[in-house]
Scaffold this motif. Structure first.
Motif, mmCIF file in Angstrom:
data_model
loop_
_atom_site.group_PDB
_atom_site.id
_atom_site.type_symbol
_atom_site.label_atom_id
_atom_site.label_comp_id
_atom_site.label_asym_id
_atom_site.label_seq_id
_atom_site.Cartn_x
_atom_site.Cartn_y
_atom_site.Cartn_z
ATOM 1 N N LYS A 105 0.828 -1.207 0.000
ATOM 2 C CA LYS A 105 0.000 0.000 0.000
ATOM 3 C C LYS A 105 0.865 1.261 0.000
ATOM 4 C CE LYS A 105 -4.199 -1.735 2.196
ATOM 5 N NZ LYS A 105 -4.719 -2.120 3.533
ATOM 6 N N ARG A 106 1.845 1.266 0.882
ATOM 7 C CA ARG A 106 2.732 2.426 0.991
ATOM 8 C C ARG A 106 3.502 2.642 -0.316
ATOM 9 N NH1 ARG A 106 7.951 2.368 1.664
ATOM 10 N NH2 ARG A 106 8.021 0.229 2.411
ATOM 11 N N ILE A 107 4.016 1.559 -0.890
ATOM 12 C CA ILE A 107 4.822 1.673 -2.107
ATOM 13 C C ILE A 107 3.979 2.199 -3.280
ATOM 14 C CG2 ILE A 107 6.098 0.328 -3.836
ATOM 15 C CD1 ILE A 107 7.056 -1.430 -1.394
ATOM 16 N N LEU A 108 2.744 1.721 -3.392
ATOM 17 C CA LEU A 108 1.886 2.208 -4.475
ATOM 18 C C LEU A 108 1.599 3.702 -4.303
ATOM 19 C CD1 LEU A 108 -0.662 -0.719 -5.017
ATOM 20 C CD2 LEU A 108 1.314 -0.100 -6.425
ATOM 21 N N GLU A 109 1.414 4.101 -3.066
ATOM 22 C CA GLU A 109 1.169 5.516 -2.807
ATOM 23 C C GLU A 109 2.394 6.357 -3.172
ATOM 24 O OE1 GLU A 109 -0.762 7.242 1.068
ATOM 25 O OE2 GLU A 109 -1.290 5.124 0.788
ATOM 26 N N GLU A 110 3.557 5.894 -2.697
ATOM 27 C CA GLU A 110 4.786 6.651 -2.937
ATOM 28 C C GLU A 110 5.154 6.737 -4.405
ATOM 29 O OE1 GLU A 110 6.919 5.716 1.364
ATOM 30 O OE2 GLU A 110 7.728 4.806 -0.467
ATOM 31 N N THR A 111 4.928 5.627 -5.136
ATOM 32 C CA THR A 111 5.352 5.617 -6.537
ATOM 33 C C THR A 111 4.245 6.094 -7.467
ATOM 34 O OG1 THR A 111 4.633 3.320 -6.784
ATOM 35 C CG2 THR A 111 6.933 3.690 -6.153
ATOM 36 N N GLN A 112 3.017 6.215 -6.934
ATOM 37 C CA GLN A 112 1.871 6.622 -7.749
ATOM 38 C C GLN A 112 1.557 5.621 -8.855
ATOM 39 O OE1 GLN A 112 -0.275 9.640 -7.490
ATOM 40 N NE2 GLN A 112 0.487 9.039 -5.472
ATOM 41 N N LEU A 113 1.957 4.363 -8.652
ATOM 42 C CA LEU A 113 1.590 3.329 -9.623
ATOM 43 C C LEU A 113 0.171 2.857 -9.297
ATOM 44 C CD1 LEU A 113 2.865 1.540 -11.975
ATOM 45 C CD2 LEU A 113 3.076 -0.235 -10.216
ATOM 46 N N PRO A 114 -0.745 2.907 -10.296
ATOM 47 C CA PRO A 114 -2.096 2.412 -10.020
ATOM 48 C C PRO A 114 -2.053 0.915 -9.703
ATOM 49 C CG PRO A 114 -2.003 3.624 -12.108
ATOM 50 C CD PRO A 114 -0.590 3.420 -11.661
ATOM 51 N N PRO A 115 -2.848 0.453 -8.744
ATOM 52 C CA PRO A 115 -2.851 -0.969 -8.353
ATOM 53 C C PRO A 115 -3.084 -1.901 -9.541
ATOM 54 C CG PRO A 115 -4.325 0.307 -6.938
ATOM 55 C CD PRO A 115 -3.787 1.253 -7.957
ATOM 56 N N SER A 116 -3.882 -1.436 -10.516
ATOM 57 C CA SER A 116 -4.176 -2.278 -11.683
ATOM 58 C C SER A 116 -2.940 -2.540 -12.531
ATOM 59 C CB SER A 116 -5.239 -1.594 -12.547
ATOM 60 O OG SER A 116 -4.739 -0.334 -12.963
ATOM 61 N N ARG A 117 -1.865 -1.776 -12.303
ATOM 62 C CA ARG A 117 -0.639 -1.993 -13.074
ATOM 63 C C ARG A 117 0.395 -2.826 -12.320
ATOM 64 N NH1 ARG A 117 1.721 3.277 -15.095
ATOM 65 N NH2 ARG A 117 3.094 1.780 -16.116
ATOM 66 N N LEU A 118 -0.036 -3.385 -11.187
ATOM 67 C CA LEU A 118 0.842 -4.292 -10.441
ATOM 68 C C LEU A 118 0.233 -5.685 -10.449
ATOM 69 C CD1 LEU A 118 3.258 -4.911 -8.571
ATOM 70 C CD2 LEU A 118 1.843 -4.179 -6.635
ATOM 71 N N GLU A 119 1.073 -6.675 -10.758
ATOM 72 C CA GLU A 119 0.642 -8.061 -10.684
ATOM 73 C C GLU A 119 1.596 -8.766 -9.726
ATOM 74 O OE1 GLU A 119 -0.990 -9.900 -14.285
ATOM 75 O OE2 GLU A 119 0.614 -11.361 -14.098
ATOM 76 N N ILE A 120 1.040 -9.601 -8.856
ATOM 77 C CA ILE A 120 1.884 -10.352 -7.935
ATOM 78 C C ILE A 120 1.904 -11.804 -8.399
ATOM 79 C CG2 ILE A 120 2.080 -11.192 -5.549
ATOM 80 C CD1 ILE A 120 2.823 -8.234 -5.792
ATOM 81 N N GLU A 121 3.119 -12.359 -8.563
ATOM 82 C CA GLU A 121 3.250 -13.770 -8.927
ATOM 83 C C GLU A 121 3.598 -14.557 -7.684
ATOM 84 O OE1 GLU A 121 5.781 -14.774 -12.159
ATOM 85 O OE2 GLU A 121 4.825 -13.355 -13.530
ATOM 86 N N ILE A 122 2.821 -15.592 -7.453
ATOM 87 C CA ILE A 122 3.098 -16.408 -6.287
ATOM 88 C C ILE A 122 3.159 -17.879 -6.680
ATOM 89 C CG2 ILE A 122 0.628 -16.321 -5.643
ATOM 90 C CD1 ILE A 122 2.019 -16.306 -2.702
ATOM 91 N N THR A 123 4.212 -18.551 -6.205
ATOM 92 C CA THR A 123 4.366 -19.978 -6.491
ATOM 93 C C THR A 123 3.751 -20.741 -5.331
ATOM 94 O OG1 THR A 123 6.458 -19.488 -7.546
ATOM 95 C CG2 THR A 123 6.041 -21.780 -7.036
ATOM 96 N N GLU A 124 3.030 -21.785 -5.679
ATOM 97 C CA GLU A 124 2.460 -22.589 -4.601
ATOM 98 C C GLU A 124 3.536 -23.448 -3.985
ATOM 99 O OE1 GLU A 124 -0.185 -24.635 -7.449
ATOM 100 O OE2 GLU A 124 -1.374 -24.729 -5.604
ATOM 101 N N SER A 125 4.010 -23.076 -2.799
ATOM 102 C CA SER A 125 4.988 -23.950 -2.167
ATOM 103 C C SER A 125 4.288 -24.747 -1.080
ATOM 104 C CB SER A 125 6.140 -23.139 -1.593
ATOM 105 O OG SER A 125 5.641 -22.129 -0.770
ATOM 106 N N VAL A 126 3.142 -24.245 -0.694
ATOM 107 C CA VAL A 126 2.310 -24.985 0.260
ATOM 108 C C VAL A 126 0.878 -24.867 -0.221
ATOM 109 C CG1 VAL A 126 3.705 -24.636 2.322
ATOM 110 C CG2 VAL A 126 2.103 -22.863 1.610
ATOM 111 N N LEU A 127 0.045 -25.729 0.255
ATOM 112 C CA LEU A 127 -1.366 -25.636 -0.056
ATOM 113 C C LEU A 127 -1.908 -24.385 0.633
ATOM 114 C CD1 LEU A 127 -3.404 -27.442 -1.575
ATOM 115 C CD2 LEU A 127 -4.085 -28.327 0.645
ATOM 116 N N ILE A 128 -2.458 -23.475 -0.156
ATOM 117 C CA ILE A 128 -2.958 -22.224 0.417
ATOM 118 C C ILE A 128 -4.436 -22.386 0.762
ATOM 119 C CG2 ILE A 128 -3.146 -19.727 0.080
ATOM 120 C CD1 ILE A 128 -1.101 -20.134 -2.274
ATOM 121 N N THR A 129 -4.730 -22.731 2.000
ATOM 122 C CA THR A 129 -6.133 -22.919 2.387
ATOM 123 C C THR A 129 -6.738 -21.582 2.808
ATOM 124 O OG1 THR A 129 -5.662 -23.252 4.708
ATOM 125 C CG2 THR A 129 -5.555 -25.192 3.298
ATOM 126 N N ASP A 130 -8.054 -21.567 2.945
ATOM 127 C CA ASP A 130 -8.712 -20.290 3.262
ATOM 128 C C ASP A 130 -8.393 -19.804 4.676
ATOM 129 O OD1 ASP A 130 -10.164 -22.153 4.591
ATOM 130 O OD2 ASP A 130 -12.099 -21.624 3.721
#
Ligand code: C2E
Ligand code: MG
Ligand code: MG
Ligand code: MG
Length: 275
Positions: free
Chosen positions: A130-155
């Motif tokens: 949140k802080r980084i997006l504010e500081e850099t003024q990058l719209p959230p829609s222009r950031l994608e997070i890639e995550i590898t499943e290293s564990v089962l991600i349960t709810d």
């Protein structure tokens, strides 16, 4: 005798472990210093829309430009950083760098940043983002997070909550190296994600191996029923590109289109694509 042999074995084993532990400690210390010395750099690998050929964004890939040992690949230091608190420093540095550089690109391009589960579990990554997006003024829609499943991600996992919060902010999420992890159908259905990133190993063998082709086909069907998109990593040849687009994979990246490159080269790449 057996006792002697066993003690010899033990001392050998301990020496090995000590060396490993010392090496680890040494790498961690060096790495800490290196972050301050600006020895880490991000390369960017362009991603394209396979049906239109258009540039759509780039994946940030970290490298360690070591003054003595030369360029070090991420798989040689990320796992070590993950085991210590360093991943929080390094992870934040990577996000700050990637977002501030992406903010200078044309506004139809996004940046994809790799994040590991360890990083999410150990730090307050959501506040950092949140802080980084504010500081850099990058719209959230222009950031994608890639995550590898290293564990089962349960709810119930912190990773699940993290992903949910990201999506609520309008940040996109891609499941990296897809097809090699723990995903089961029922589980995927509830995961807050936007993209399946098909693992390079399937793309690699897709020209020669019918089994890989049928896995890719299944993944595209799965994605459309989950209403998420697909991206292929590691496209190395035109044949693979043709095959993937005929199988309905939407996006891609790989040496065939472009290798990971410096931020300066990526800007030139953007210009060349526009022309
Ligand atoms: P990944 O996220 O799956 O990244 C794709 C890897 O495939 C990159 O390796 C990229 O250079 C390589 N690649 C791309 N196209 C091709 C191709 O056509 N052929 C082949 N043979 N390889 C291709 P790289 O940069 O060595 O990164 C390896 C892994 O390190 C990444 O896999 C990711 O899991 C991790 N990593 C990289 N940067 C970061 C980062 O900033 N943070 C974290 N947490 N992990 C990172
Ligand atoms: Mg990735
Ligand atoms: Mg990947
Ligand atoms: Mg991969």
């Amino acid at each position: 005798d057996a006792k002697q042999a066993s003690s010899r074995y033990m001392s050998f084993f301990n020496t090995e472990m000590e060396v490993a532990a010392n090496h680890r400690g040494q790498v961690v210390n060096e790495m800490k210093q290196s972050i301050f010395n600006n020895e880490f750099i991000l390369d960017y690998q362009p991603q394209l829309d396979l049906s239109t050929g258009q540039l759509i964004g780039a994946e940030a890939l970290v490298r360690w430009k070591h003054p003595k040992r030369g360029m070090i690949a991420p798989l040689n230091f990320i796992p070590i950083a993950e085991e210590s608190d360093l991943i929080s420093f390094l992870g934040v540095w990577i996000l700050e760098k990637a977002c501030s550089e992406a903010a200078t690109w044309p506004d139809d391009l996004y940046v994809a940043v790799n994040v590991s589960c360890a990083q999410i579990e150990k730090t307050d990554l959501l506040s950092d983002i949140k802080r980084i997006l504010e500081e850099t003024q990058l719209p959230p829609s222009r950031l994608e997070i890639e995550i590898t499943e290293s564990v089962l991600i349960t709810d119930k996992s912190p990773v699940f909550n993290f992903l949910t919060a990201l999506r609520e902010m309008g940040i996109k999420i891609a499941l990296d190296d897809f097809g090699t992890g723990y995903s089961s159908l029922s589980y995927l259905h509830d995961l807050p994600i936007d993209k399946l990133k098909i693992d390079r190993s399937f793309i690699n063998q897709s020209d020669a191996d019918e089994k890989s082709r049928s896995i890719i086909r299944s993944i595209t069907h799965l994605a459309s029923s989950l209403k998420v998109s697909t991206i292929a990593e590691g496209i190395e040849t035109e044949d693979q590109y043709d095959l993937l687009s005929s199988l309905g994979v939407q996006y891609g990246q790989g040496y065939w289109y472009a290798r990971p490159m410096t931020p300066e080269s990526f800007k030139e790449f953007i210009e060349a694509k526009k022309a």
